[in-house]
Motif scaffolding. Structure first.
Motif, PDB file in Angstrom:
ATOM      1  N   MET A   1      -0.507  54.415  41.587  1.00  0.00           N
ATOM      2  CA  MET A   1       0.263  53.636  42.726  1.00  0.00           C
ATOM      3  C   MET A   1      -0.531  53.910  43.951  1.00  0.00           C
ATOM      4  O   MET A   1      -0.984  54.996  44.545  1.00  0.00           O
ATOM      5  N   LEU A   3      -0.494  53.240  47.766  1.00  0.00           N
ATOM      6  CA  LEU A   3       0.416  53.360  48.882  1.00  0.00           C
ATOM      7  C   LEU A   3      -0.383  53.330  50.329  1.00  0.00           C
ATOM      8  O   LEU A   3      -1.245  54.088  50.223  1.00  0.00           O
ATOM      9  N   ARG A   4       0.039  52.588  51.228  1.00  0.00           N
ATOM     10  CA  ARG A   4      -0.695  52.655  52.429  1.00  0.00           C
ATOM     11  C   ARG A   4       0.336  52.891  53.674  1.00  0.00           C
ATOM     12  O   ARG A   4       1.454  52.167  53.518  1.00  0.00           O
ATOM     13  N   VAL A  17       7.001  55.494  54.076  1.00  0.00           N
ATOM     14  CA  VAL A  17       6.608  56.000  52.809  1.00  0.00           C
ATOM     15  C   VAL A  17       7.756  55.447  51.942  1.00  0.00           C
ATOM     16  O   VAL A  17       7.240  54.855  50.885  1.00  0.00           O
ATOM     17  N   ALA A  20       7.063  51.496  51.267  1.00  0.00           N
ATOM     18  CA  ALA A  20       5.561  51.491  50.357  1.00  0.00           C
ATOM     19  C   ALA A  20       5.930  51.763  48.903  1.00  0.00           C
ATOM     20  O   ALA A  20       5.662  51.043  47.875  1.00  0.00           O
ATOM     21  N   ILE A  21       7.122  52.638  48.573  1.00  0.00           N
ATOM     22  CA  ILE A  21       7.301  52.977  47.395  1.00  0.00           C
ATOM     23  C   ILE A  21       8.377  51.704  46.727  1.00  0.00           C
ATOM     24  O   ILE A  21       8.225  51.274  45.567  1.00  0.00           O
ATOM     25  N   ARG A  23       8.081  48.658  47.704  1.00  0.00           N
ATOM     26  CA  ARG A  23       7.354  47.458  47.370  1.00  0.00           C
ATOM     27  C   ARG A  23       6.530  47.828  46.219  1.00  0.00           C
ATOM     28  O   ARG A  23       6.410  46.840  45.495  1.00  0.00           O
ATOM     29  N   ALA A  24       5.939  48.956  45.936  1.00  0.00           N
ATOM     30  CA  ALA A  24       5.201  49.288  44.648  1.00  0.00           C
ATOM     31  C   ALA A  24       6.347  48.960  43.396  1.00  0.00           C
ATOM     32  O   ALA A  24       5.799  48.300  42.285  1.00  0.00           O
ATOM     33  N   LEU A  46      -1.597  60.173  51.375  1.00  0.00           N
ATOM     34  CA  LEU A  46      -1.291  59.378  52.494  1.00  0.00           C
ATOM     35  C   LEU A  46      -1.444  59.995  54.009  1.00  0.00           C
ATOM     36  O   LEU A  46      -1.334  59.640  54.998  1.00  0.00           O
TER      37      LEU A  46
END
Length: 115
Positions: A1, A3-4, A17, A20-21, A23-24, A46
């Motif tokens: 995964m 993440l940015r 955070v 981003a999760i 979205r993943a 991160l």
């Protein structure tokens, strides 16, 4: 995964955070039942404090997107992708309503009026 986070953003890091999760999950990088990396690993990747990551994870747990299980770690909840997409749409609705001068309570009242 992968993440940015956007450190230049005014949005709090724990919300980034969680976003981003979300979205993943929405993009299919992880699905129901998949385990997330440990919070300590995510915080290193991160470059944020582990408590920031934990706060984001707890928010997603409270939304029903993630499940915390002793001995199994953090997993994506069943139906998380659908719930996550729905929550995004609800947030957009509330933002649109606010732009038009309506409060969250007004939106809730409108929803209750729908048969």
């Amino acid at each position: 995964m992968l993440l940015r986070l956007d450190t230049a953003s005014t949005r709090p890091l724990h919300e980034q955070v969680a976003g981003a999760i979300r979205r993943a999950i929405a993009e299919g990088e992880c699905g129901p039942g998949d385990r997330l990396p440990p919070a300590r690993d995510l915080s290193r990747a991160l470059d944020v404090n582990v408590n920031t990551v934990l706060r984001g994870l707890r928010a997603l747990r409270d939304e029903g997107v993630l499940e915390f299980r002793r001995g199994r770690g953090v997993t994506v909840a069943e139906g998380a992708a659908g719930r996550s997409a729905l929550l995004d749409r609800v947030r957009a609705l509330v933002a649109d309503a606010a732009h038009l001068g309506y409060s969250k309570a007004d939106v809730i009242d409108m929803i209750r009026e729908i048969p």
